[in-house]
Write a protein that holds these residues in place. Structure first.
Motif, mmCIF file in Angstrom:
data_model
loop_
_atom_site.group_PDB
_atom_site.id
_atom_site.type_symbol
_atom_site.label_atom_id
_atom_site.label_comp_id
_atom_site.label_asym_id
_atom_site.label_seq_id
_atom_site.Cartn_x
_atom_site.Cartn_y
_atom_site.Cartn_z
ATOM 1 N N VAL A 117 -46.849 -5.570 11.103
ATOM 2 C CA VAL A 117 -46.533 -6.829 11.663
ATOM 3 C C VAL A 117 -45.183 -7.485 11.240
ATOM 4 O O VAL A 117 -44.251 -7.717 11.775
ATOM 5 C CB VAL A 117 -47.590 -7.813 11.688
ATOM 6 N N LEU A 118 -45.181 -7.505 9.801
ATOM 7 C CA LEU A 118 -43.972 -8.272 9.023
ATOM 8 C C LEU A 118 -42.890 -7.472 8.802
ATOM 9 O O LEU A 118 -42.106 -7.883 7.929
ATOM 10 C CB LEU A 118 -44.545 -8.817 7.707
ATOM 11 N N ILE A 119 -42.777 -6.241 9.549
ATOM 12 C CA ILE A 119 -41.687 -5.472 9.301
ATOM 13 C C ILE A 119 -40.848 -5.596 10.599
ATOM 14 O O ILE A 119 -39.650 -5.958 10.599
ATOM 15 C CB ILE A 119 -41.868 -4.094 8.619
ATOM 16 N N PRO A 120 -41.483 -4.870 11.788
ATOM 17 C CA PRO A 120 -40.818 -5.220 12.942
ATOM 18 C C PRO A 120 -40.383 -6.557 13.556
ATOM 19 O O PRO A 120 -39.311 -6.890 14.229
ATOM 20 C CB PRO A 120 -41.741 -4.331 13.665
ATOM 21 N N LEU A 121 -41.460 -7.235 13.340
ATOM 22 C CA LEU A 121 -41.123 -8.780 14.112
ATOM 23 C C LEU A 121 -40.095 -9.414 13.321
ATOM 24 O O LEU A 121 -39.335 -9.850 14.154
ATOM 25 C CB LEU A 121 -42.633 -9.332 13.666
ATOM 26 N N PRO A 122 -40.255 -9.566 12.204
ATOM 27 C CA PRO A 122 -38.937 -10.286 11.486
ATOM 28 C C PRO A 122 -37.541 -9.553 11.733
ATOM 29 O O PRO A 122 -36.498 -10.220 11.883
ATOM 30 C CB PRO A 122 -39.433 -10.261 9.989
ATOM 31 N N LEU A 123 -37.464 -8.199 11.909
ATOM 32 C CA LEU A 123 -36.315 -7.439 12.216
ATOM 33 C C LEU A 123 -35.770 -7.726 13.476
ATOM 34 O O LEU A 123 -34.810 -8.051 13.603
ATOM 35 C CB LEU A 123 -36.757 -6.091 11.804
ATOM 36 N N VAL A 124 -36.889 -7.896 14.589
ATOM 37 C CA VAL A 124 -36.317 -8.362 15.794
ATOM 38 C C VAL A 124 -35.734 -9.454 15.887
ATOM 39 O O VAL A 124 -34.647 -10.011 16.595
ATOM 40 C CB VAL A 124 -37.580 -7.950 16.789
ATOM 41 N N LEU A 125 -36.462 -10.395 15.355
ATOM 42 C CA LEU A 125 -36.088 -11.970 15.180
ATOM 43 C C LEU A 125 -34.920 -12.141 14.595
ATOM 44 O O LEU A 125 -33.922 -12.919 15.189
ATOM 45 C CB LEU A 125 -37.255 -12.680 14.801
ATOM 46 N N GLY A 164 -67.200 -12.066 11.502
ATOM 47 C CA GLY A 164 -67.107 -10.712 11.636
ATOM 48 C C GLY A 164 -66.062 -10.325 10.879
ATOM 49 O O GLY A 164 -65.095 -10.775 10.570
ATOM 50 N N SER A 165 -65.988 -8.929 10.704
ATOM 51 C CA SER A 165 -65.013 -8.382 9.954
ATOM 52 C C SER A 165 -63.841 -8.102 10.536
ATOM 53 O O SER A 165 -62.645 -8.409 10.052
ATOM 54 C CB SER A 165 -65.684 -6.791 9.524
ATOM 55 N N THR A 166 -63.888 -7.588 12.047
ATOM 56 C CA THR A 166 -62.580 -7.843 12.794
ATOM 57 C C THR A 166 -61.913 -8.849 13.100
ATOM 58 O O THR A 166 -60.765 -9.209 12.637
ATOM 59 C CB THR A 166 -62.967 -7.120 14.002
ATOM 60 N N THR A 167 -62.652 -9.903 13.390
ATOM 61 C CA THR A 167 -61.732 -11.234 13.514
ATOM 62 C C THR A 167 -61.524 -11.944 12.343
ATOM 63 O O THR A 167 -60.464 -12.568 12.220
ATOM 64 C CB THR A 167 -62.908 -12.283 14.421
ATOM 65 N N GLY A 168 -62.218 -11.899 11.314
ATOM 66 C CA GLY A 168 -61.813 -12.244 9.806
ATOM 67 C C GLY A 168 -60.593 -11.639 9.330
ATOM 68 O O GLY A 168 -59.687 -12.454 8.900
ATOM 69 N N MET A 169 -60.303 -10.370 9.566
ATOM 70 C CA MET A 169 -59.300 -9.765 9.324
ATOM 71 C C MET A 169 -57.980 -10.182 10.079
ATOM 72 O O MET A 169 -57.068 -10.382 9.702
ATOM 73 C CB MET A 169 -59.399 -8.249 9.257
ATOM 74 N N LEU A 170 -58.143 -10.478 11.401
ATOM 75 C CA LEU A 170 -57.299 -10.885 12.318
ATOM 76 C C LEU A 170 -56.870 -12.185 11.866
ATOM 77 O O LEU A 170 -55.646 -12.621 12.083
ATOM 78 C CB LEU A 170 -57.984 -10.978 13.729
ATOM 79 N N VAL A 171 -57.539 -13.300 11.436
ATOM 80 C CA VAL A 171 -57.258 -14.573 11.017
ATOM 81 C C VAL A 171 -56.427 -14.433 9.881
ATOM 82 O O VAL A 171 -55.586 -14.986 9.588
ATOM 83 C CB VAL A 171 -58.704 -15.261 10.595
ATOM 84 N N MET A 172 -56.773 -13.525 8.752
ATOM 85 C CA MET A 172 -55.832 -13.307 7.635
ATOM 86 C C MET A 172 -54.434 -12.865 7.970
ATOM 87 O O MET A 172 -53.547 -13.371 7.562
ATOM 88 C CB MET A 172 -56.707 -12.427 6.631
ATOM 89 N N VAL A 173 -54.460 -11.879 8.986
ATOM 90 C CA VAL A 173 -53.181 -11.222 9.226
ATOM 91 C C VAL A 173 -52.318 -12.307 9.960
ATOM 92 O O VAL A 173 -51.163 -12.526 9.837
ATOM 93 C CB VAL A 173 -53.405 -9.933 10.139
ATOM 94 N N ILE A 174 -53.139 -13.312 10.740
ATOM 95 C CA ILE A 174 -52.279 -14.235 11.594
ATOM 96 C C ILE A 174 -51.862 -15.204 10.490
ATOM 97 O O ILE A 174 -50.434 -15.674 10.655
ATOM 98 C CB ILE A 174 -53.279 -15.037 12.467
ATOM 99 N N LEU A 175 -52.756 -15.543 9.509
ATOM 100 C CA LEU A 175 -52.206 -16.543 8.236
ATOM 101 C C LEU A 175 -50.950 -15.829 7.661
ATOM 102 O O LEU A 175 -50.085 -16.526 7.438
ATOM 103 C CB LEU A 175 -53.224 -16.784 7.555
ATOM 104 N N ALA A 176 -50.962 -14.762 7.381
ATOM 105 C CA ALA A 176 -49.851 -14.199 6.674
ATOM 106 C C ALA A 176 -48.676 -13.999 7.520
ATOM 107 O O ALA A 176 -47.642 -14.220 7.081
ATOM 108 C CB ALA A 176 -50.032 -12.530 6.084
ATOM 109 N N THR A 177 -48.823 -13.791 8.710
ATOM 110 C CA THR A 177 -47.491 -13.638 9.860
ATOM 111 C C THR A 177 -47.140 -15.043 9.910
ATOM 112 O O THR A 177 -45.629 -15.105 9.643
ATOM 113 C CB THR A 177 -48.059 -13.074 11.249
#
Length: 294
Positions: A80-88, A151-164
């Motif tokens: 997420v944090l390579i292509p998204l910042p590059l495009v922006l 949940g494992s999937t939703t918990g990881m999603l929250v951490m990735v959103i926070l990092a993003t």
């Protein structure tokens, strides 16, 4: 003494001495000490060598769970944090973009926010109650409430959103600095030769952004595997259900600090250092940084 310090032979060593001392005191010495401790059982007031026992104890479910969680987190944050910042960054660098300075500041502000404050806010936003913000959005779509951090999937999603949310602005600054260093004459020459915007981006922008992209990937690997505070705050301590939020640093904290097993904690730290070094060497070799220049 003044003649000695101002000597052309001595002066370079005087200038690099502060860096050498800080490197030896704050990096080399702790690393060497940690390596030694990883072969010891460290008790209050006494230590003794136990060989490879600490490293043998790494073969456990907790270690592989922490390694899996940290690897997943690192993978998704890089994705997420390579292509998204590059495009922006490309859009913010364009002359047609209005109020680009405002958007740069707005996107960078989250990185200045304390991770403790950000984690606490995200824990409330992604709470399990019906009144939580994200569950409110689910209600608008006709979906029931869920416990995001159970949940494992939703918990990881929250951490990735926070990092993003926190680091998108930082990576944008890296890419913007590289974009602004590209000579505009290259784009003008390519446009005269008939290259469209996509060709100019693919043939000029991306190749010249390669050094910065490699740097961002390198620090992202380190940052992904060293993540701890976000998980600690989201789960209100190092106690996530079924260890779905346990990271490598979280395991190190649990064993080395909470259980006072500094020898085992040192073995975890050295193993983590080895993993990040190997991954970075692989990606640097993949991008050809070890090739000899013609």
């Amino acid at each position: 003494m003044s003649k000695f310090l101002y000597s052309s032979r001595v002066a370079p060593y005087v200038f690099v001495l502060p860096f050498v001392l800080s490197f030896l005191i704050f990096f080399a010495y702790p690393v060497v000490t940690t390596v030694v401790m990883s072969f010891q059982e460290v008790l209050p007031g006494q230590t003794h060598f136990i060989g490879l026992a600490n490293y043998k104890n790494l073969w456990s479910e907790s270690f592989f769970t922490a390694l899996k969680n940290s690897s997943r987190y690192t993978f998704w944050t890089i994705l997420v944090l390579i292509p998204l910042p590059l495009v922006l960054a490309v859009f913010l660098n364009a002359k047609l973009t209005k109020a680009s300075a405002f958007f740069r500041s707005a996107l960078f502000i989250p990185s200045l926010t304390s991770v403790v404050v950000a984690g606490t806010i995200f824990r409330l936003v992604f709470g399990s109650l019906d009144e939580a913000v994200m569950n409110g959005f689910r209600h608008l779509l006709g979906l029931p409430s869920i416990n995001w951090l159970a949940g494992s999937t939703t918990g990881m999603l929250v951490m990735v959103i926070l990092a993003t949310w926190r680091f998108t602005g930082v990576n944008i600054i890296y890419f913007l600095s590289a974009l602004q260093s590209i000579p505009h004459e290259l784009y003008e020459s390519a446009e005269i030769d008939g290259a469209n915007k996509w060709d100019r981006f693919w043939r000029i922008t991306l190749p010249l952004l390669k050094p910065v992209a490699i740097y961002v990937i390198t620090i992202s690997i380190y940052g992904g595997y060293s993540m701890f505070t976000e998980s600690f705050i989201l789960w209100n301590g190092n106690r996530s259900p079924n260890d779905i939020g346990l990271t490598m640093i979280g395991l190190l904290y649990r064993e080395g600090i909470e259980r006072n097993n500094l020898g085992f904690g040192s073995a975890i730290g050295i193993t983590l250092l080895a993993i990040t070094m190997v991954l970075n060497v692989i990606q640097l070799k993949f991008f050809g940084l070890f090739k000899k220049e013609d």
